[in-house]
Every structure is written in structure tokens, then in C-alpha cells.
Design a protein around this motif. Structure first.
Motif, mmCIF file in Angstrom:
data_model
loop_
_atom_site.group_PDB
_atom_site.id
_atom_site.type_symbol
_atom_site.label_atom_id
_atom_site.label_comp_id
_atom_site.label_asym_id
_atom_site.label_seq_id
_atom_site.Cartn_x
_atom_site.Cartn_y
_atom_site.Cartn_z
ATOM 1 N N GLY A 161 0.856 -1.186 0.000
ATOM 2 C CA GLY A 161 0.000 0.000 0.000
ATOM 3 C C GLY A 161 0.888 1.230 0.000
ATOM 4 N N THR A 162 0.343 2.351 0.414
ATOM 5 C CA THR A 162 1.126 3.591 0.401
ATOM 6 C C THR A 162 1.335 4.175 1.803
ATOM 7 O OG1 THR A 162 -0.878 4.892 0.012
ATOM 8 C CG2 THR A 162 0.382 4.191 -1.929
ATOM 9 N N TYR A 163 0.909 3.447 2.840
ATOM 10 C CA TYR A 163 1.116 3.900 4.208
ATOM 11 C C TYR A 163 2.243 3.089 4.844
ATOM 12 C CZ TYR A 163 -3.173 6.729 4.471
ATOM 13 O OH TYR A 163 -4.129 7.697 4.285
ATOM 14 N N THR A 164 3.226 3.773 5.406
ATOM 15 C CA THR A 164 4.316 3.083 6.093
ATOM 16 C C THR A 164 4.674 3.806 7.385
ATOM 17 O OG1 THR A 164 5.902 4.292 4.700
ATOM 18 C CG2 THR A 164 5.417 2.007 4.090
ATOM 19 N N THR A 165 5.139 3.023 8.352
ATOM 20 C CA THR A 165 5.679 3.553 9.602
ATOM 21 C C THR A 165 7.181 3.314 9.610
ATOM 22 O OG1 THR A 165 3.643 3.112 10.835
ATOM 23 C CG2 THR A 165 5.667 3.349 12.117
ATOM 24 N N HIS A 166 7.932 4.344 9.940
ATOM 25 C CA HIS A 166 9.389 4.244 10.051
ATOM 26 C C HIS A 166 9.767 4.739 11.443
ATOM 27 C CE1 HIS A 166 9.720 3.513 5.712
ATOM 28 N NE2 HIS A 166 8.643 4.297 5.674
ATOM 29 N N ARG A 167 10.629 3.969 12.119
ATOM 30 C CA ARG A 167 10.881 4.254 13.525
ATOM 31 C C ARG A 167 12.307 3.885 13.893
ATOM 32 N NH1 ARG A 167 7.635 0.526 15.681
ATOM 33 N NH2 ARG A 167 5.807 1.854 15.392
ATOM 34 N N PHE A 168 12.914 4.709 14.749
ATOM 35 C CA PHE A 168 14.113 4.264 15.442
ATOM 36 C C PHE A 168 13.987 4.601 16.918
ATOM 37 C CE2 PHE A 168 15.507 8.444 13.731
ATOM 38 C CZ PHE A 168 15.992 9.074 14.867
ATOM 39 N N THR A 169 14.434 3.674 17.738
ATOM 40 C CA THR A 169 14.447 3.856 19.179
ATOM 41 C C THR A 169 15.894 3.998 19.614
ATOM 42 O OG1 THR A 169 12.437 2.517 19.395
ATOM 43 C CG2 THR A 169 13.725 2.913 21.399
ATOM 44 N N TRP A 170 16.220 5.174 20.089
ATOM 45 C CA TRP A 170 17.608 5.557 20.401
ATOM 46 C C TRP A 170 17.824 5.500 21.902
ATOM 47 C CZ3 TRP A 170 19.161 11.384 20.326
ATOM 48 C CH2 TRP A 170 20.507 11.523 20.653
ATOM 49 N N VAL A 175 20.716 1.511 19.019
ATOM 50 C CA VAL A 175 19.555 1.980 18.261
ATOM 51 C C VAL A 175 18.837 0.791 17.630
ATOM 52 C CG1 VAL A 175 18.727 3.540 16.457
ATOM 53 C CG2 VAL A 175 20.830 4.088 17.699
ATOM 54 N N LEU A 176 17.518 0.768 17.741
ATOM 55 C CA LEU A 176 16.684 -0.219 17.065
ATOM 56 C C LEU A 176 15.901 0.478 15.963
ATOM 57 C CD1 LEU A 176 15.257 -2.994 16.741
ATOM 58 C CD2 LEU A 176 13.601 -2.190 18.466
ATOM 59 N N PHE A 177 16.019 -0.021 14.724
ATOM 60 C CA PHE A 177 15.294 0.516 13.574
ATOM 61 C C PHE A 177 14.157 -0.430 13.199
ATOM 62 C CE2 PHE A 177 19.559 2.231 13.238
ATOM 63 C CZ PHE A 177 19.385 3.526 12.779
ATOM 64 N N GLN A 178 13.028 0.156 12.755
ATOM 65 C CA GLN A 178 11.891 -0.647 12.303
ATOM 66 C C GLN A 178 11.199 0.031 11.127
ATOM 67 O OE1 GLN A 178 10.376 -0.555 16.533
ATOM 68 N NE2 GLN A 178 9.498 -2.512 15.887
ATOM 69 N N GLY A 179 10.716 -0.807 10.188
ATOM 70 C CA GLY A 179 9.860 -0.353 9.099
ATOM 71 C C GLY A 179 8.633 -1.228 9.047
ATOM 72 N N ARG A 193 13.855 -4.552 10.052
ATOM 73 C CA ARG A 193 14.295 -4.372 11.438
ATOM 74 C C ARG A 193 15.808 -4.517 11.486
ATOM 75 N NH1 ARG A 193 12.917 -5.799 17.285
ATOM 76 N NH2 ARG A 193 10.758 -5.403 16.726
ATOM 77 N N TRP A 194 16.447 -3.619 12.221
ATOM 78 C CA TRP A 194 17.891 -3.723 12.455
ATOM 79 C C TRP A 194 18.208 -3.210 13.847
ATOM 80 C CZ3 TRP A 194 22.126 0.223 11.669
ATOM 81 C CH2 TRP A 194 23.395 -0.369 11.838
ATOM 82 N N SER A 195 18.952 -4.010 14.580
ATOM 83 C CA SER A 195 19.328 -3.673 15.944
ATOM 84 C C SER A 195 20.834 -3.454 16.009
ATOM 85 C CB SER A 195 18.907 -4.802 16.885
ATOM 86 O OG SER A 195 19.263 -4.518 18.213
ATOM 87 N N PHE A 196 21.238 -2.277 16.489
ATOM 88 C CA PHE A 196 22.661 -1.943 16.607
ATOM 89 C C PHE A 196 22.969 -1.568 18.045
ATOM 90 C CE2 PHE A 196 26.061 1.376 16.339
ATOM 91 C CZ PHE A 196 27.097 0.519 15.970
ATOM 92 N N TYR A 197 23.581 -2.503 18.777
ATOM 93 C CA TYR A 197 23.945 -2.293 20.173
ATOM 94 C C TYR A 197 25.386 -2.750 20.384
ATOM 95 C CZ TYR A 197 19.180 -1.088 21.454
ATOM 96 O OH TYR A 197 17.961 -0.447 21.560
ATOM 97 N N PRO A 198 26.357 -1.917 20.023
ATOM 98 C CA PRO A 198 27.767 -2.309 20.110
ATOM 99 C C PRO A 198 28.281 -2.286 21.547
ATOM 100 C CG PRO A 198 27.611 -0.028 19.448
ATOM 101 C CD PRO A 198 26.198 -0.544 19.511
#
Length: 242
Positions: A161-170, A175-179, A193-198
Motif C-alpha cells: 500500500g502507500t502507508y508506512t511507519t518508520h521508527r528508530f528507538t535511540w 539503536v533499534l530501527f523498524q519499518g 528491522r535492524w538492531s545496533f547495540y555495540p
């Protein structure tokens, strides 16, 4: 001899006539409860691009419209920057548009950034970076300190469709990214989804508050390969502090 009062009247009339012919462009606007500065000027980064206030507007529903247009043989992009800085928390963008099919030269950015370049930046970018068959979604985290490389993840997505949610939790540790397909406040219908916790998060993850930026621009300043203008709508931005 012209009286001072008559001179003032004539000057006022002339000013009104000129303003009708050349209306002032907004350099700031209200969107989702925040004030945003509108970028203007030619040959400015990223890109470089030409930036026009005419390509940024908020409609009666409170939705932010970002456009790429051609005017007098030149292409112009759109960018806004929040006038305040935000810290650790959840950053969420509700987007309207077929952004999975954006032209290969078009970039949609949703990010926070305080510079200098190469540090203190968290990016969501929908872009193919000039490659029509390349991936179309990039996540990136730039380090707190200079001298360290940024870390990124590239993904591909196709919309239903044409509706999307884009999010990052810092957070201070990562940082956690979500689409997601659709507009949600939870994790429904994730497509990315991508999780970056070094381990060395104090160096590789930004630690200081930063302003949010939204832009729609042309990679390396190249016009859309299909020669068509572009419009993307941001229905809302929300920030939930941690």
C-alpha cells in the motif's frame, strides 16, 4: 513637492503590489507540535541540491508535504529541520507515498543530526543511490566521537500500500530501527528491522540531543531519471522520550 504622508502611502501601495507579485516564502512552519526551519538556497549539500521553500507545506490536516520540482530548467528539493534538539527516545514517522518505487536518484531522509559531518547522526533513508536495481532502504548510526567509522545496514522492501511507519528507538547503548506496512504505534506488520547495540556504545552511538530533519532530495544533484516531479507526505512525527 510630495508630502511625507503621501510618500508613505505610495510606498505602502508599492510594497503590497510587489508582495502580490513575489509572495514571501515561509522559512519556518509548525508540524506535529514542533517548529521546523525550511531550507533554502542553491548548490547546498547534501547532493549538492537546490532547495526551495515552495516545495514544503503543511496542509489542512496537518500533514507535511515534501516535493521535488523543476522550475525554470532547475530542479529543487525540500528539507526541514526541527528548531529544538531531542534526546534518547522513540522517533516515529508516518509516511504516505509509494516510496518503494522512488526514482533511483531520489532520497527520502528521516533522521537526527547535529554534526560535524561523520558524527552524531542516526539515519533512515529510502534511496537506491543512483542504482535502479539496488537496495532501497538504508539505516545508519554515526559515532559520538570523531575517528570512528559509522555503521550501516542496507535492506530492500516492497509495499502492499502507500502507508508506512518508520521508527528508530535511540538509547545510550544502541539503536533499534523498524519499518512497517501501515501506520502503527506498535510492531505490527514489520518489513524491516535492524538492531545496533555495540559493546563500545559510548563511542559508536551518539550521546547528545540532536534536532530532527526531514528531506527529499536528489542523489549527487542528478535529476529524476524519469524526468518526473516527486511528492512524499509525512502524516505525523512523534517522539516519546525514554
Amino acid at each position: 513637492m510630495m508630502t511625507r504622508r503621501l510618500q508613505i502611502v505610495l510606498t505602502s501601495v508599492l510594497a503590497l503590489q510587489l508582495s502580490a507579485l513575489c509572495p514571501m516564502k515561509a522559512t519556518a512552519l509548525q508540524f506535529s507540535g514542533y517548529e521546523w526551519e525550511v531550507k533554502t538556497g542553491d548548490g547546498l549539500g547534501p547532493g549538492p541540491n537546490n532547495w526551495s521553500a515552495s516545495n514544503v507545506s503543511v496542509d489542512a490536516n496537518g500533514y507535511l508535504h515534501l516535493k521535488i520540482t523543476q522550475m525554470n530548467g532547475k530542479w529543487y528539493s525540500a528539507s526541514v529541520k526541527m528548531t529544538q534538539s531531542l534526546g534518547f527516545g522513540k522517533y516515529q514517522f508516518w509516511v504516505i507515498g509509494a516510496i518503494d518505487t522512488l526514482d533511483k536518484n531520489v532520497v527520502l531522509g528521516m533522521f537526527n543530526y547535529s554534526g560535524p559531518d561523520g558524527t552524531n547522526e542516526i539515519d533512515i533513508e529510502v534511496a537506491r543511490w543512483g542504482n535502479a536495481t539496488g537496495t532501497n532502504l538504508s539505516y545508519a548510526v554515526y559515532p559520538e566521537e570523531d575517528g570512528f567509522d559509522h555503521t550501516s545496514k542496507k535492506l530492500s522492501f516492497t509495499l502492499t500500500g502507500t502507508y508506512t511507519t518508520h521508527r528508530f528507538t535511540w538509547e545510550s547503548t544502541g539503536v533499534l530501527f523498524q519499518g512497517q506496512h501501515g501506520h502503527y504505534n506498535d510492531s505490527t506488520n514489520e518489513f524491516a528491522r535492524w538492531s545496533f547495540y555495540p559493546e563500545d556504545s559510548s563511542e559508536l552511538v551518539p550521546q547528545d540531543p540532536m534536532p530532527v530533519r526531514l528531506n527529499l532530495w536528489l542523489y549527487q544533484g542528478n535529476p529524476p531519471s524519469n524526468g518526473q516531479p516527486v511528492e512524499v507526505v509525512i502524516r505525523s512525527f512523534t517522539y516519546t522520550p525514554l
